[in-house]
Motif scaffolding. Structure first.
Motif, PDB file in Angstrom:
ATOM      1  N   PHE A   1      59.753  18.951  53.246  1.00  0.00           N
ATOM      2  CA  PHE A   1      58.562  19.057  52.398  1.00  0.00           C
ATOM      3  C   PHE A   1      57.335  18.551  53.146  1.00  0.00           C
ATOM      4  O   PHE A   1      56.265  19.170  53.104  1.00  0.00           O
ATOM      5  N   LEU A   2      57.485  17.437  53.860  1.00  0.00           N
ATOM      6  CA  LEU A   2      56.387  16.900  54.657  1.00  0.00           C
ATOM      7  C   LEU A   2      55.922  17.918  55.692  1.00  0.00           C
ATOM      8  O   LEU A   2      54.719  18.064  55.932  1.00  0.00           O
ATOM      9  N   PHE A   3      56.855  18.629  56.284  1.00  0.00           N
ATOM     10  CA  PHE A   3      56.516  19.649  57.289  1.00  0.00           C
ATOM     11  C   PHE A   3      55.568  20.689  56.701  1.00  0.00           C
ATOM     12  O   PHE A   3      54.579  21.071  57.345  1.00  0.00           O
ATOM     13  N   LEU A   4      55.855  21.161  55.498  1.00  0.00           N
ATOM     14  CA  LEU A   4      55.014  22.198  54.892  1.00  0.00           C
ATOM     15  C   LEU A   4      53.617  21.705  54.563  1.00  0.00           C
ATOM     16  O   LEU A   4      52.687  22.511  54.434  1.00  0.00           O
ATOM     17  N   LEU A   5      53.447  20.391  54.422  1.00  0.00           N
ATOM     18  CA  LEU A   5      52.135  19.840  54.077  1.00  0.00           C
ATOM     19  C   LEU A   5      51.297  19.495  55.301  1.00  0.00           C
ATOM     20  O   LEU A   5      50.122  19.125  55.158  1.00  0.00           O
ATOM     21  N   LEU A   6      51.874  19.582  56.501  1.00  0.00           N
ATOM     22  CA  LEU A   6      51.129  19.251  57.711  1.00  0.00           C
ATOM     23  C   LEU A   6      49.896  20.152  57.846  1.00  0.00           C
ATOM     24  O   LEU A   6      49.960  21.351  57.562  1.00  0.00           O
ATOM     25  N   PRO A   7      48.771  19.592  58.274  1.00  0.00           N
ATOM     26  CA  PRO A   7      47.557  20.411  58.402  1.00  0.00           C
ATOM     27  C   PRO A   7      47.736  21.674  59.230  1.00  0.00           C
ATOM     28  O   PRO A   7      47.248  22.741  58.863  1.00  0.00           O
TER      29      PRO A   7
ATOM     30  N   LEU B   1      53.038  11.593  51.738  1.00  0.00           N
ATOM     31  CA  LEU B   1      52.822  13.007  51.437  1.00  0.00           C
ATOM     32  C   LEU B   1      51.381  13.247  50.996  1.00  0.00           C
ATOM     33  O   LEU B   1      50.727  14.205  51.424  1.00  0.00           O
ATOM     34  N   GLY B   2      50.885  12.345  50.131  1.00  0.00           N
ATOM     35  CA  GLY B   2      49.518  12.485  49.634  1.00  0.00           C
ATOM     36  C   GLY B   2      48.481  12.326  50.725  1.00  0.00           C
ATOM     37  O   GLY B   2      47.497  13.090  50.788  1.00  0.00           O
ATOM     38  N   ILE B   3      48.679  11.348  51.614  1.00  0.00           N
ATOM     39  CA  ILE B   3      47.720  11.110  52.697  1.00  0.00           C
ATOM     40  C   ILE B   3      47.675  12.304  53.647  1.00  0.00           C
ATOM     41  O   ILE B   3      46.601  12.760  54.065  1.00  0.00           O
ATOM     42  N   VAL B   4      48.849  12.824  53.999  1.00  0.00           N
ATOM     43  CA  VAL B   4      48.913  13.976  54.911  1.00  0.00           C
ATOM     44  C   VAL B   4      48.230  15.188  54.285  1.00  0.00           C
ATOM     45  O   VAL B   4      47.463  15.898  54.949  1.00  0.00           O
ATOM     46  N   PHE B   5      48.482  15.405  52.995  1.00  0.00           N
ATOM     47  CA  PHE B   5      47.878  16.579  52.360  1.00  0.00           C
ATOM     48  C   PHE B   5      46.383  16.379  52.130  1.00  0.00           C
ATOM     49  O   PHE B   5      45.624  17.354  52.151  1.00  0.00           O
ATOM     50  N   LEU B   6      45.948  15.141  51.943  1.00  0.00           N
ATOM     51  CA  LEU B   6      44.511  14.880  51.820  1.00  0.00           C
ATOM     52  C   LEU B   6      43.796  15.274  53.111  1.00  0.00           C
ATOM     53  O   LEU B   6      42.705  15.855  53.068  1.00  0.00           O
ATOM     54  N   GLN B   7      44.398  14.963  54.245  1.00  0.00           N
ATOM     55  CA  GLN B   7      43.819  15.393  55.519  1.00  0.00           C
ATOM     56  C   GLN B   7      43.736  16.910  55.577  1.00  0.00           C
ATOM     57  O   GLN B   7      42.736  17.470  56.043  1.00  0.00           O
TER      58      GLN B   7
END
Length: 509
Positions: free
Chosen positions: A248-254, A491-497
């Protein structure tokens, strides 16, 4: 000054900020201080890099980009219209519209709700369908924040994109057969790729008949297969909960959010995920068949995929290392030959396939590669023809990945290397994972030193490295027993970026 920043400098900075104590939290004062300092360091390098450009922009009136303004009502920031020298943006700064902000906020709320629900239920219960539904939907929405025409249609249907070459194909076999003749007349992106890149777009467009739908298809296909492969790889190394979380983290990467829509390099990254999945599989038939298939698919779509051969070779070399083993050289070579047989077999088969393509269709992979290389470096090896540009662009290549990976994950990945020195899972898995990461980074460094890519567009071109970079992150999360709450915050911090990068920049590829 640009090239003064190096991985050694970053290493000293992060290690100086790190404490040796294990902690169950990744957002305490010590960690946050590290994130901020690394983020500021990267920002300072980017600012120093752009001082000449900014001074020029202040003194001169802004000029419209070549070909005029893109479609849609976009408010570009004054003096920042051109994108040729805007590392690490590779795009145009823009003022988001109210509708775009609304779409981005919607995507943010979806991720926040999903992360909260997953935290409460435990990430181990996060099904692959939920992961794909949320990750793919928000990737579509963050690109849609620019509008359908600009964010979804134009990236694949623009005048200079590969689609213009794909729709001109009448016979795929004829296209491959005559590639050496056609290559000089293709669009810029198609010229520097093997025929597989253009053919992939051709088949999708033949099936769907619309550029916007092709963009979405690339996103869906790449996301589905990447998540399946990543879960399979990480579940062999870490526990089920962590493998579900990382997918899931992978899909949220910028980089994934920006470039998995409409970009052929998303398919290349997916092929690399498939290669990892196959090569690390327990079944030798799957290892040979899968590795051969994905090595061919990857190299047929991107010349950069030859990186994979170097990566696997270095991995096998590292796997044969035994510091306390006093075998003779001949014995070590024999053991290496036996251990690397899958790599050798797959490589030979792929080589034979390309020989067959040359014999039966007249397609020479080497000729196409050399022509693309001549376009990238028309004056020869950059280190010899322009040493300053060589060192600057090598630094760009490293930092481009770091910018998109973000300061938080970069710090966690760095600390994770130390954590990977501690056993997690079995000792065999720990050693193999360390060797995977080390081999991947060494191979990437050698690729950069060889002069590829010619400039720092590696966040897009080298997306295949992202699953590898997430391995030390996962090792750190597991070794420090990071709380579910902090994992959800990550997850939130990565997606905020991601949201900030998508809203303020129109990315060019």
């Amino acid at each position: 000054m640009r090239e003064l920043w190096s991985s050694h400098t970053m290493s000293e900075l992060i290690s100086g900020l790190d404490s040796e104590q294990a902690t169950a939290r990744i957002f305490d004062k010590g960690h946050v201080r590290s994130y901020l300092l690394v983020g500021l360091a990267i920002a300072a390098v980017a600012l120093l890099y752009h001082i000449p450009t900014l001074l020029t922009a202040i003194r001169s009136p802004p000029m419209p980009p070549e070909g005029g303004l893109p479609p849609g009502n976009i408010g570009f920031l004054p003096g920042m219209m051109g994108f040729e020298s805007l590392w690490p943006l590779w795009g145009q700064l823009m003022l988001p519209s109210a509708l775009g902000i609304g779409v981005a906020v919607t995507a943010g709320l979806i991720v926040a709700l999903a992360a909260r629900r997953m935290r409460e239920a435990g990430f181990v219960k996060m099904g692959i369908l939920t992961t794909l539904a949320v990750g793919t939907l928000v990737a579509f929405l963050t690109n849609l924040s620019h509008g359908w025409e600009l964010g979804v249609f134009s990236p694949i249907g623009g005048a200079s994109e590969i689609l213009t070459d794909a729709i001109a194909i009448t016979n795929p076999f004829s296209f491959i057969s005559n590639y050496s003749i056609l290559q000089p007349d293709l669009s810029l992106h198609a010229q520097t790729q093997p025929p597989g890149a253009t053919l992939a777009i051709y088949f999708l467009y033949s099936l769907l008949g619309n550029a916007g739908l092709v963009s979405i298809a690339i996103l869906v296909v790449s996301s589905v297969l990447s998540v399946f492969f990543i879960r399979g790889v990480f579940s062999r190394i870490f526990n089920r909960e962590l493998s579900a979380y990382v997918s899931f983290l992978f899909l949220l990467l910028p980089a994934v959010q920006v470039y998995y829509l409409a970009n052929v390099y998303a398919l290349v990254a997916t092929a690399f995920c498939g290669l990892l999945y196959s090569y690390l599989h327990e079944n030798n038939i799957v290892r040979v068949a899968g590795s051969t298939l994905f090595l061919f698919i990857g190299t047929f779509m991107s010349f950069m995929f030859v990186y994979s051969f170097l990566f696997l070779f270095l991995f096998e070399v590292l796997q044969c290392r035994h510091p306390h083993n006093r075998e003779r050289l001949l014995q070590r070579l024999k053991r290496f030959a036996i251990q690397s047989r899958i790599f050798v077999i797959a490589t030979l088969i792929v080589g034979l396939v390309y020989v067959a393509l040359n014999v039966f269709l007249g397609f020479s992979y080497l000729d196409a590669l050399l022509y693309a290389s001549s376009l990238e470096n028309p004056s020869g090896f950059l280190l010899l023809t322009d040493p300053l540009s060589y060192f600057v662009t090598r630094a760009e290549n490293v930092l481009d990945i770091a910018v998109f990976f973000g300061p938080v994950l970069s710090v966690l990945a760095f600390r994770g290397f130390s954590a990977m020195g501690e056993p997690f899972g079995s000792e065999h898995d720990s050693t193999r994972t360390r060797n995977l990461v080390l081999a991947a980074l060494l191979a990437l460094l050698l690729l950069f030193l060889a002069g590829a890519p010619k400039k720092g567009e590696t966040a897009r071109i080298c997306m295949f490295i992202l699953p590898i970079l997430l391995m030390p992150v996962a090792a750190y999360l597991e070794a420090r027993a990071v709380t579910l709450q902090d994992r959800a915050r990550l997850l939130g911090i990565v997606f905020l970026q991601t949201l900030i990068m998508q809203l303020l920049v129109f990315w060019i590829w």
